[in-house]
Scaffold this active site. Structure first.
Site, PDB file in Angstrom:
ATOM      1  CB  ALA A  11      91.167  11.221  45.209  1.00 13.11           C
ATOM      2  CE1 TYR A  13      88.334  21.301  47.240  1.00 13.94           C
ATOM      3  CE2 TYR A  13      87.494  21.242  44.839  1.00 13.94           C
ATOM      4  CZ  TYR A  13      88.349  22.390  45.398  1.00 13.94           C
ATOM      5  OH  TYR A  13      89.174  23.318  45.292  1.00 13.94           O
ATOM      6  CB  VAL A  81      86.929   5.080  36.378  1.00 16.27           C
ATOM      7  CG1 VAL A  81      85.782   4.245  35.949  1.00 16.27           C
ATOM      8  CG2 VAL A  81      87.072   4.936  37.677  1.00 16.27           C
ATOM      9  CD  GLU A 170      88.331  32.260  41.821  1.00 16.51           C
ATOM     10  OE1 GLU A 170      88.736  31.549  41.356  1.00 16.51           O
ATOM     11  OE2 GLU A 170      88.676  32.480  42.974  1.00 16.51           O
ATOM     12  CD  GLN A 314      80.087  27.033  50.396  1.00 18.01           C
ATOM     13  OE1 GLN A 314      79.323  27.057  51.109  1.00 18.01           O
ATOM     14  NE2 GLN A 314      80.596  27.799  49.194  1.00 18.01           N
ATOM     15  CE  LYS A 373      89.316  31.933  46.217  1.00 13.20           C
ATOM     16  NZ  LYS A 373      89.462  31.191  46.083  1.00 13.20           N
TER      17      LYS A 373
END
Lengths: 396, 396
Positions: A11, A13, A81, A170, A314, A373
């Site tokens: 689960a 993106y 899994v 970042e 994205q 952002k």
């Protein structure tokens, strides 16, 4: 004719967006949809540098699946899994349960790419999950606390970030913002704290616009980050890192943020991979299997110049949405649409109120990048959880 | 005739109250008073179990010395005492500085008493300073974070408190209060967390009223503390503790709270000691030295039945005040008054809103004990810092 079974692994993106798109497109009983995920929450990977540095609570970067998934339409299985048997059309879970499927979606995310560098797997942290970032945050705080009881151990106050790609940059910015708070909390002289950002490539943010790169490096340098660019890490040890030039940096905190490869389960299950990623066709299908689809960091697709797209949130989101549509089409006997990423730009935060970005051909700097952002984060939250979630999560 | 030099070592209860009493009693230039302390703050030792467990910020349990000391009257030296040369009337500091004195006050506090138990010094924490408790808090949080990444390591979630005296009991209660918050923050099943309180004596809170002891044990047991009473710890290892009965408790967090001895500097400087404490006369003087006074945990005094008073904050405060008065008298050529502790009772917290206590011959339970403890804390803060400090610090 029995109801077709769609099994979605992961689960993140890609897997989440596939699930949500199917939930939207299909009516009850058109398909039996099962989502398997290790946790009962989805986390926002692109925000993890914040809780890792401790500038935001870990909870902020995750969303309970029960808040966004219609549990009447989707069977949710909280399990890990273990392996996929594509010939048998089954998936084995850690609990021992075996699930069968007609259509499989692999969205199992990534493992850190260590490029064979010795000791990284054992001694470096990586910004890869809620559990991992809580440990990084606590580890950093613990180093400050320990230093005060062993004041000769300045290595406790030295932090190494491996990689000056998006995550490395970042996280470095976020950590630099956190340091003054930590110094205040633990009575530590800020001049003793060192943050090194080490990158093997000849530039920070390789492939990004040079003007934006130099802005980013400037901002972070002013915040106290020392860059070692064009410098390879040869080895990671319990005491720090050895660089290719023979230099040693003594540090008890090495955070490896220099890239990812596809989840190793995919390769172990017999799929053909490059750096753990499956080269999929235009419908995101794994070679040789009409009913196995791959999304997100496990999927490898190429642009028109024959270069692989980087594994980004994205693209994973776009893949998930496209695949949801195509699976709905398949089940209804309609035609699938080929998928092609539509890049909308990229934005990186540089700590509080600072950022850089490229939107279309426009360069953004400073607060405008930081705001853009936020807008993009808001759009994602709105997409997965509506207005309520967006308002709850975005911090202005 | 030159101004007499009073040198006070340590700004704990004893040293601080001596200083404050001298500050109050003497006019400028009657004496040259110097206070040496490792930190530029005083900490409230009896509160340290709270920041150690993380239920209160560390800052809450300390007060900047500049807030309570008149720096025009008192020379403050932030340094660590290395040795005392009573024959030369000098004290050597870590910086290499040597201070001379006419009158010396030793208030250097305590070291943990490990009773020769192997491994305690190396592997156990002790609740002894702001630096130490910040490390304990961070260590505990780190264990929760680590557990989530290595879920087979339940020893990360096992906490051992050595000693069921006041500190051991108060810390156990506070930690039990913190556990649900930590479980929430780190997604940990609370049933996996274990807190053991291990005491070698045949009862918890030895010497305390049995009815209060049983109330305390009940309250803490309900909060999840498991008591092993009459059980000696034989050895502390990096993996936990070995008990005298051969049992092993696997734990990465052992907090030793089973008593203290006087600071080892006192013995190393040639004073005669019992468990590190100097048996002082009725004016708190060290044997053989008319000009050396000892207060707090380094001082040993006996009650009328010939039993030593325990090292408590209450007695240290009284000693400091009495000694301040006596030093002022000495300097003015007046007569010193003999000192005798006046016990006002004792109160122990059992976590949020719970406590036990003995005030005079009255037993206190539950919220009334907890309130009484707040009142006593308030009184202490008022004594050292006036109304302002009291209002700032007491949390209702």
């Amino acid at each position: 004719m029995s109801t077709p079974k769609i099994l979605i692994l992961g689960a993140g993106y890609g897997g989440l967006l596939t699930t949500l798109q199917l939930q939207k497109k299909l009516n009850y009983n058109e398909a039996e949809i099962t989502l398997v995920n290790k946790h009962n929450y989805h986390y926002i990977t692109t925000w993890l540098h914040e809780p890792a540095a401790g500038t935001a609570p870990a909870d902020h970067a995750r969303v309970g699946l029960d808040q966004i998934i219609d549990m009447n339409k989707i069977n949710f299985v909280k399990d890990t899994v273990q392996s996929i048997q594509p010939e048998e059309r089954t998936v084995t879970l850690e609990s021992g349960d075996v699930l069968s499927y007609d259509y499989l979606v692999i969205g199992l995310g990534s493992d850190p790419e260590t490029f064979g560098i010795e000791g990284l797997k054992e001694y470096a942290f990586s910004i890869r999950s809620i559990n991992a970032v809580r440990q990084i945050r606590e580890h950093i705080e613990y180093m400050f606390a320990k230093y005060k009881n062993e004041p000769h151990r300045t290595d406790y106050l030295t932090f190494v970030v491996g990689g000056a790609g998006f995550t490395g940059i970042e996280f470095s910015g976020e950590l630099a913002d956190r340091v003054p708070e930590l110094c205040e909390e633990f009575d530590v002289d800020p001049s003793l704290v060192k943050i090194y950002n080490i990158e093997a490539a000849p530039t920070a943010l390789p492939g990004f616009d040079p003007e934006l790169v130099s802005y980013a490096v400037d901002v972070l340098t002013k915040k106290g980050v020392e860059f070692l660019i064009g410098t390879a890490i040869k080895q990671c040890t319990p005491d720090g890192v050895l660089l290719a030039d023979g230099q040693e940096i003594k540090s008890k905190t090495v955070v490896w943020a220099a890239g990812v490869r596809g989840n190793s389960i995919v390769e172990k299950s017999g799929f053909e991979v490059m750096r753990g990623r499956v080269k999929v066709d235009e419908y995101l299908r794994a070679p040789g299997y009409d009913n196995v689809f791959v999304v997100g960091d496990c999927a490898l697709i190429f642009n028109d110049e024959g270069r692989p797209y980087p594994p980004t949130a994205q693209i994973a989101v776009q893949e998930g949405e496209a695949l949801g549509d195509n699976l709905a089409a398949l089940i209804r006997g309609e035609v699938m649409m080929p998928f092609k990423p539509a890049l909308q730009g990229s934005l990186a935060s540089l700590g509080r109120g600072e950022g850089i970005g490229m939107v279309g051909s426009k360069k953004l700097f400073g607060t405008s990048a930081a705001l853009m952002k936020k807008a993009s984060d808001l759009r994602y939250l709105y997409k997965i959880g509506g207005v309520g979630l967006a308002l709850k999560k975005v911090r202005l």
